[in-house]
Design an enzyme around this catalytic site. Structure first.
Site, PDB file in Angstrom:
ATOM      1  N   HIS A 208       0.831  -1.209   0.000  1.00  0.00           N
ATOM      2  CA  HIS A 208       0.000   0.000   0.000  1.00  0.00           C
ATOM      3  C   HIS A 208       0.860   1.251   0.000  1.00  0.00           C
ATOM      4  O   HIS A 208       1.921   1.323   0.639  1.00  0.00           O
ATOM      5  CB  HIS A 208      -0.996  -0.003   1.164  1.00  0.00           C
ATOM      6  CG  HIS A 208      -0.400   0.045   2.532  1.00  0.00           C
ATOM      7  ND1 HIS A 208      -0.109   1.231   3.182  1.00  0.00           N
ATOM      8  CD2 HIS A 208      -0.067  -0.948   3.404  1.00  0.00           C
ATOM      9  CE1 HIS A 208       0.364   0.972   4.389  1.00  0.00           C
ATOM     10  NE2 HIS A 208       0.417  -0.340   4.547  1.00  0.00           N
ATOM     11  N   ASP A 220       6.401   1.183   6.633  1.00  0.00           N
ATOM     12  CA  ASP A 220       4.991   0.835   6.491  1.00  0.00           C
ATOM     13  C   ASP A 220       4.274   1.871   5.630  1.00  0.00           C
ATOM     14  O   ASP A 220       3.754   2.840   6.143  1.00  0.00           O
ATOM     15  CB  ASP A 220       4.348   0.775   7.880  1.00  0.00           C
ATOM     16  CG  ASP A 220       2.866   0.435   7.825  1.00  0.00           C
ATOM     17  OD1 ASP A 220       2.440  -0.206   6.847  1.00  0.00           O
ATOM     18  OD2 ASP A 220       2.140   0.834   8.760  1.00  0.00           O
ATOM     19  N   GLU A 255      -4.830   1.432   2.506  1.00  0.00           N
ATOM     20  CA  GLU A 255      -4.845   0.333   3.474  1.00  0.00           C
ATOM     21  C   GLU A 255      -5.135   0.849   4.867  1.00  0.00           C
ATOM     22  O   GLU A 255      -5.900   0.249   5.621  1.00  0.00           O
ATOM     23  CB  GLU A 255      -3.500  -0.395   3.464  1.00  0.00           C
ATOM     24  CG  GLU A 255      -3.497  -1.712   4.255  1.00  0.00           C
ATOM     25  CD  GLU A 255      -3.050  -1.567   5.707  1.00  0.00           C
ATOM     26  OE1 GLU A 255      -3.154  -2.533   6.474  1.00  0.00           O
ATOM     27  OE2 GLU A 255      -2.607  -0.470   6.097  1.00  0.00           O
ATOM     28  N   GLU A 256      -4.533   1.976   5.201  1.00  0.00           N
ATOM     29  CA  GLU A 256      -4.686   2.519   6.545  1.00  0.00           C
ATOM     30  C   GLU A 256      -6.104   3.016   6.817  1.00  0.00           C
ATOM     31  O   GLU A 256      -6.496   3.176   7.970  1.00  0.00           O
ATOM     32  CB  GLU A 256      -3.688   3.659   6.771  1.00  0.00           C
ATOM     33  CG  GLU A 256      -2.220   3.277   6.574  1.00  0.00           C
ATOM     34  CD  GLU A 256      -1.696   2.333   7.639  1.00  0.00           C
ATOM     35  OE1 GLU A 256      -2.471   1.961   8.548  1.00  0.00           O
ATOM     36  OE2 GLU A 256      -0.518   1.954   7.560  1.00  0.00           O
ATOM     37  N   GLU A 282       4.087  -6.293   4.007  1.00  0.00           N
ATOM     38  CA  GLU A 282       3.761  -5.323   5.054  1.00  0.00           C
ATOM     39  C   GLU A 282       4.964  -5.046   5.947  1.00  0.00           C
ATOM     40  O   GLU A 282       6.030  -5.656   5.792  1.00  0.00           O
ATOM     41  CB  GLU A 282       2.604  -5.848   5.910  1.00  0.00           C
ATOM     42  CG  GLU A 282       1.240  -5.300   5.504  1.00  0.00           C
ATOM     43  CD  GLU A 282       1.060  -3.829   5.831  1.00  0.00           C
ATOM     44  OE1 GLU A 282       1.993  -3.205   6.373  1.00  0.00           O
ATOM     45  OE2 GLU A 282      -0.022  -3.289   5.549  1.00  0.00           O
ATOM     46  N   HIS A 355       3.961   3.301  13.103  1.00  0.00           N
ATOM     47  CA  HIS A 355       2.969   4.374  13.133  1.00  0.00           C
ATOM     48  C   HIS A 355       3.424   5.555  13.993  1.00  0.00           C
ATOM     49  O   HIS A 355       2.616   6.158  14.709  1.00  0.00           O
ATOM     50  CB  HIS A 355       1.610   3.853  13.614  1.00  0.00           C
ATOM     51  CG  HIS A 355       0.888   3.056  12.570  1.00  0.00           C
ATOM     52  ND1 HIS A 355      -0.380   2.554  12.760  1.00  0.00           N
ATOM     53  CD2 HIS A 355       1.242   2.670  11.323  1.00  0.00           C
ATOM     54  CE1 HIS A 355      -0.776   1.892  11.678  1.00  0.00           C
ATOM     55  NE2 HIS A 355       0.207   1.953  10.789  1.00  0.00           N
TER      56      HIS A 355
END
Length: 704
Positions: A208, A220, A255-256, A282, A355
Site C-alpha cells: 500500500h 509501512d 490500506e490505513e 507489510e 505508526h
C-alpha cells in the site's frame, strides 16, 4: 538394585533364641561395626556427585551460552545490501536495496505523510504511476532489443490506474463498521508472456502507498512499494525469465483507511478474477528479517519453501489467526472478497517505531529490504516459471494448511504432514517406554509418573512466580512496563523467578521422596520431561494446532538422548548404573531445545514487547509478558532441571533463596533506576474522541 539385610531374633519357650536373616530391598540398617564403612561410602558418593555436578555445570552452561548467542546471531543475520542495479561481474540485473530505499525515501520524506484524501496522497499515487509506466517502457525496450538481434522475448507489461467507489463491512474490536469510499485509485502493473493462456492464472503482489498519521510510512509501507518495483524491474530485465503465468503488482492507495484499496481491486478490477493467490507485503517494524505470519494453503507453504532465507513458523500462524494480536492487513480483503489463498509477510523488528514520526528510511536496518526482496523474488520466480507451479490448480480451490512447518536458523525450511508427526510421537513414546521398562522395570514407572506431576508443578510454579513479580511491579511498586525499551530485558526481570518457581517444585518432590527414590530422581525427572513433551505434543495435534511442531522437535531429540543414555549405561556392568544420566546425554538433549527455544524467545519478545505499548492499560500487559517469558525460559532449559537432584536439599534451597534475593535486587533496579522509555522507545498516549451527532456532545478519553 541394591539389596540389604534385616536380622530378626525369635524367642523359644525354653528360653533359647535363634536369629534368622531375610533379604529386603530399599532397607539398610547396618550393624554398628560397619557404621564407619557406610559413612565413608556416603561421603565418597556425595563427593562423587558434587564432582559430577560441577563437571556438568562447567560443560553445559558454556554450551548453552554459546548455542544461545550463536542462534541469536543467525536469527538476526541479514544479507549484504546490494547497491548496483546490475551485477558488475555478470551484467545481469540484481535486486538493489539502494533502489528500494530510494523509492521509500521519496514517498516518505520527499512527499511525506500520505493520508488518504490529502494532496500528498495524490502525489504518491502520481509517483507510483510514473514508476510503473517506466517499467512498462523498459519492458517494451527489452522486447525490441531481443527482436533486433533475431530473438523472441515473450514479455508484455500492462499498466492501469484503477478508480472507483465502494462500500464494505469491516468489523473491528467487536464493533460492526460499514466503510464507504469515493473515487479511490489503485495502480496496477501486470507482467505476462502476452498470451491469453499466460494471463489466465496470476500471482498477486500487494503493497500500500498510503500512510497514517503521524507516520511518514517509510517501512509501512513505502519500503514494500520499493521492493515490488525492484522485483518487477529485475524480472523483466532477466533474459532467461519468460513467465508461464502472470504476475500482478498492486500498489493500493488505501490500506490505513480500513483496507479500501484492496477491497476496490478485489471487487471491481477486470483482472481480479485471474488472480489465484496473493503475497501481501507489510511492515510493523524497521529491523530484522521479515516473518511469514500467515499462510493459508499447502500450495503456498510449498511455494515459500523455495526462499533462500526463510523465517517462518506455524506457531506464528496459530497466534495471528487466534486474534490475540490486534492487527490486520489487506490480506483480509483478499480472503473475504476474493476467496484467495496466499502468504502474509512483514518486517516486525523494532516495532516501537510503527505508526510514529520515526518511521524513516534512516531507521530501516541495512539488509532488511534485501532479505525481504530476495525471498519475495524467489517465490514469484517459482510460481511464474516452474512447471510444478500450483497456480492453475488453485483455480479449482486451495488445500487448507495442515502441515507443520518452521524455519531453522534462517537457513532451512522444514515442513511435514501431521501423519508424520503422529508417527514421531508414537515411535518416541513406544521406544521410551520400552527402554524404561527394559532397564528399570515396571516398578520404576510409578516414580516417573510422580516426576511427571512434579514437572507439571514446575511449569505451574514457573508461571506463577513470574506473575507474582509482575503483580508486585505493577501494583505495589507502580513500575508498569519497566522492561519496555529492550525486549530481552524481560529475561532479566522474569527469568530468575521463573527458575526459582520451577526449582521449588523439584525441591518439594525431593522433600517428599524416600532416600531410595531420591537416588533415582534425576533420571526420573529427565524421563518425566521427555514423556511430558510427548503428551503435550499429542494433545496439540488432537486439537489440530500446528504448534505441535515444537513438541515434535523436543520428542525426537529427547528420545535420541534417552536411547543414548541407555546404551552408555548398558556398557557399565554395575546394576546401580541404570538410572545414571550421563553428561553426553545432557549435551544431546539440550542442543535442539536451546536453539529452538532461543529462536522462539527472540521471535515472541520481538513481537509482543513493542506490541504491549499499543494495547493500552486495559490489557494485562505485565502478566502477558511475564507468562510468555516463563514459558519460553522453561522450554529452553527444561532438560537442565533434572540436575537439581544432583545436589542435596540444603544446597537446592540455598540456590532458590539466592534466586529470590536476586529477583528482589533486579526488581528494585527496574522500578527505581531503569528508565523504560527513551526517544527510540516512546510511550504512547491514546486519545479517543466520541461524539453523539444527534446531541452534539463530544467526549474525549485519554489513556496510556
Amino acid at each position: 538394585m541394591d539389596t540389604s539385610f534385616r536380622s530378626r531374633r525369635q524367642s523359644h519357650p525354653d528360653g533359647s533364641s535363634t536369629t534368622s536373616t531375610t533379604s529386603s530391598e530399599f532397607t539398610f540398617r547396618p550393624p554398628t561395626t560397619t557404621t564407619t564403612t557406610h559413612t565413608r561410602r556416603s561421603e565418597k558418593t556425595s563427593a562423587s556427585r558434587s564432582y559430577e555436578m560441577a563437571l556438568a555445570l562447567v560443560v553445559l552452561l558454556p554450551l548453552c551460552i554459546f548455542l544461545s548467542r550463536w542462534t541469536t546471531k543467525m536469527h538476526y543475520a541479514l544479507p549484504r545490501p546490494l547497491t548496483n542495479l546490475y551485477d558488475p561481474t555478470t551484467g545481469l540485473p540484481q535486486l538493489s536495496e539502494t533502489a528500494m530505499l530510494a523509492h521509500a525515501q521519496h514517498l516518505s520524506e520527499t512527499i511525506g505523510y500520505r493520508t488518504v484524501g490529502t494532496r500528498e496522497h495524490a502525489m504518491g499515487d502520481k509517483y507510483v504511476l510514473e514508476q510503473a509506466e517506466l517499467i512498462q517502457r523498459q519492458c517494451e525496450d527489452v522486447v525490441l532489443r531481443a527482436a533486433n538481434i533475431g530473438k523472441t522475448r515473450r514479455l508484455q507489461c500492462e499498466v492501469w490506474r484503477q478508480e472507483g467507489s465502494g462500500t464494505h463491512r469491516f468489523d473491528m474490536m467487536n464493533k460492526r463498521v460499514y466503510k464507504h469510499y469515493e473515487k479511490l485509485s489503485n495502480i496496477i502493473l501486470r507482467v505476462s508472456d502476452g498470451t491469453a493462456a499466460g494471463k489466465e492464472h496470476a500471482i498477486l503482489l500487494n503493497a500500500h502507498v498510503d500512510s497514517t498519521l503521524p507516520s511518514p510510512g517509510a517501512a509501512d509501507d513505502a519500503l514494500s512499494v520499493g521492493i515490488q518495483l525492484e522485483v518487477a524491474r529485475v524480472l523483466i530485465n532477466t533474459p532467461t525469465w519468460e513467465p508461464r503465468h502472470a504476475v500482478v503488482f498492486l500498489f493500493n492507495n488505501a490500506e490505513e483507511s480500513l483496507q479500501d484499496g484492496s477491497h476496490l481491486f478485489t471487487t471491481q478490477s477486470a483482472i481480479a478474477s485471474t488472480v489465484r493467490a496473493v503475497i501481501n507485503l507489510e511492515a510493523a517494524g524497521t529491523t530484522g528479517p521479515e516473518i511469514l505470519f500467515q499462510a493459508t494453503s499447502e500450495e503456498m507453504v510449498e511455494a515459500y519453501s523455495h526462499v533462500p532465507r526463510p523465517y517462518a513458523t506455524v506457531l506464528a500462524n496459530d497466534v495471528f489467526q487466534s486474534g490475540i494480536i490486534l492487527s490486520d492487513t489487506d490480506f483480509r480483503q483478499f480472503q473475504e472478497y476474493g476467496n484467495l489463498t496466499g502468504l502474509d509477510m512483514a518486517i516486525v523488528g523494532s516495532s516501537y517505531l510503527y505508526h510514529t514520526r520515526k518511521d524513516l528510511v534512516e531507521n530501516i536496518e541495512p539488509g532488511a529490504a534485501q532479505h525481504f526482496a530476495d525471498n519475495v523474488y524467489a517465490i514469484v520466480h517459482y510460481l511464474t516459471t516452474s512447471p510444478s507451479s500450483p497456480l492453475p490448480q488453485l483455480a479449482k480451490g486451495a488445500t487448507p494448511v495442515t502441515s507443520l512447518y518452521y524455519s531453522m536458523l534462517g537457513r532451512w525450511f522444514i515442513h511435514y504432514e501431521p501423519a508424520t508427526a503422529r508417527k514421531i510421537f508414537t515411535v518416541a513414546l513406544a521406544t521410551s517406554l520400552a527402554i524404561l521398562i527394559s532397564t528399570a522395570g515396571f516398578d520404576f514407572v510409578a516414580l516417573v509418573a510422580k516426576s511427571i506431576i512434579s514437572a507439571l508443578l514446575s511449569i505451574v510454579g514457573a508461571i506463577l512466580s513470574a506473575n507474582v513479580v509482575a503483580f508486585i511491579m505493577k501494583v505495589l511498586l507502580n513500575a508498569r512496563m519497566s522492561w519496555y525499551s529492550k525486549e530481552t530485558s524481560c529475561l532479566v526481570l522474569y527469568g530468575p523467578p521463573t527458575l526459582a518457581g520451577a526449582l521449588a517444585a523439584q525441591y518439594f518432590i525431593r522433600s517428599n521422596s524416600s532416600s531410595t527414590e531420591r537416588r533415582h530422581l534425576e533420571f526420573a525427572t529427565f524421563k518425566a520431561f521427555h514423556f511430558l513433551f510427548i503428551f503435550i505434543g499429542m494433545a496439540l495435534q488432537a486439537l489440530n494446532l500446528g504448534s505441535a511442531t515444537l513438541m515434535t522437535q523436543f520428542a525426537l531429540v529427547s528420545t535420541a538422548a534417552t536411547g543414548l543414555n541407555a546404551i552408555v549405561n548398558s556398557l557399565d556392568g554395575r546394576r546401580a548404573s541404570w538410572t545414571k544420566v550421563g553428561l553426553l546425554t545432557y549435551v544431546v538433549a539440550i542442543v535442539v531445545p536451546v536453539v529452538t527455544g532461543t529462536q522462539l524467545t527472540l521471535g515472541f519478545l520481538d513481537i509482543f514487547v513493542p506490541l504491549t505499548g499499543r494495547m493500552g492499560e486495559v490489557a494485562p500487559v505485565e502478566h502477558i509478558i511475564a507468562t510468555i517469558t516463563a514459558v519460553v525460559v522453561l522450554l529452553t532449559g527444561s532438560f537442565l532441571l533434572p540436575l537439581a537432584h544432583r545436589v542435596g536439599r540444603k544446597i537446592l534451597m540455598n540456590f532458590i533463596i539466592i534466586l529470590i534475593g536476586s529477583t528482589a535486587i533486579i526488581m528494585f533496579f527496574f522500578a527505581f533506576v531503569r528508565e523504560p522509555y527513551d526517544p527510540m522507545h516512546q510511550k504512547r498516549i491514546f486519545a479517543l474522541h466520541v461524539e453523539n451527532v444527534g446531541k452534539r456532545s463530544p467526549h474525549w478519553a485519554l489513556t496510556n
